[in-house]
Design an enzyme around this catalytic site. Structure first.
Site: not given
Ligand code: KIV
Length: 292
Positions: A67-68, A110, A139, A141, A208
């Site tokens: 989600d970056s 994510d 993924k 968090e 992280e």
């Molecule tokens: O969203 C993302 O790209 C991430 C990475 C920084 C691990 O969570």
């Protein structure tokens, strides 16, 4: 146009689509075997078909559709505003790109902010959207309450990558992008959460911005869950970087743990191959850059 008649590309040269696949698709058992025998796992973010295809061809084992993308593709100031629909779109694009060339990389979608917090049913419904878009794993968090959600998903056949330490979706609660696990107390809480997530069935875990000694300890303590560090030292089971950071095209301030592989390699494919090599041989990251 045939591969040989293509003009030189800044992305490097991909194997022709007709080339026989030289590597087997990455699977969960394979990632677990790599962790067991101490072979470093490489992970890189990608958000579109072309970069995903190049990462696949360069031998990156895991592609994280992170989600970056809210920050590097959409120009948001944090990842909080990213929607499930946006993630679905990018997971689909990445999946098409990976399938176009060798089709070997393991794709992780994510789960954005607000899509798994309400209930386990909500988490399953939304994880299913990303899996049906092509992800092999989702993924999530956070630690503590997320363990029950992880167990629920894993029991229903959805592999999960956990994410502890600095969790960007909670940046406002954390008070900024700060290193986590610096005190004895916070390191102990981190370890408790990590072990709970391993017990719940998470098979990968992004760590992280965690002190190198803390992530080394977690890596040793978790034979069934491979730690993937970002700003967490060299002794993790693998490493992840944000694509734009390692290519040196991120407009923001470069975190001190990032290395610009593009400036050394001169092509995107070369940069990704150099990243894979450096992670595998342990020359990236350098622990001194993580002396938080
Ligand atoms: O969203 C993302 O790209 C991430 C990475 C920084 C691990 O969570």
């Amino acid at each position: 146009m045939s591969q040989s008649s293509q003009p030189a590309s800044p992305y490097g040269t991909l194997p022709p689509a007709s080339a026989p696949a030289t590597r087997k698709p990455v699977s969960l058992p394979r990632l677990q075997e790599m962790h067991a025998r101490g072979e470093k796992i490489t992970m890189l973010t990608a958000y579109d078909a072309t970069f995903a295809a190049v990462a696949d061809a360069a031998g990156v084992e895991c592609i994280l559709v992170g989600d970056s993308l809210g920050m590097v593709c959409q120009g948001l100031s944090s990842t909080v505003g990213v929607s499930l629909e946006t993630m679905r779109y990018h997971v689909e694009s990445v999946t098409r790109g990976v399938q176009k060339v060798q089709g070997t990389s393991w794709i992780i979608g994510d789960m954005p902010f607000g899509t798994f917090h309400e209930s386990k049913d909500q988490a399953f419904r939304n994880a299913a959207v990303l899996m049906q878009a092509g992800a092999h794993m989702v993924k999530i968090e956070g630690g503590g309450w997320t363990a029950d959600t992880v167990r629920f998903l894993v029991e229903r056949g959805i592999p999960v990558c956990a994410h502890l330490g600095l969790t960007p979706q909670t940046v406002h609660a954390l008070g900024g992008y700060r290193v986590q696990g610096k005190t004895e107390e916070s390191a102990a809480l981190l370890k408790r959460h990590a072990l709970e997530l391993q017990d719940a069935g998470a098979s990968l875990m992004v760590l992280e911005m965690v002190p190198a000694a803390v992530s080394a300890d977690l890596t040793r303590a978790m034979p069934h869950c491979a730690t993937i560090g970002i700003g967490a030292g060299v002794d993790c089971a693998g490493q992840v970087l944000v694509l734009h950071d390692m290519l040196g095209v991120n407009l923001g301030k470069m975190a001190k743990f990032v290395r610009n592989f593009m400036s050394e390699a001169g092509s995107v494919r070369g940069a990704m191959e150099a990243y894979v090599k450096a992670v595998k041989d342990g020359s990236f990251p350098v622990n001194a850059q993580h002396a938080w």
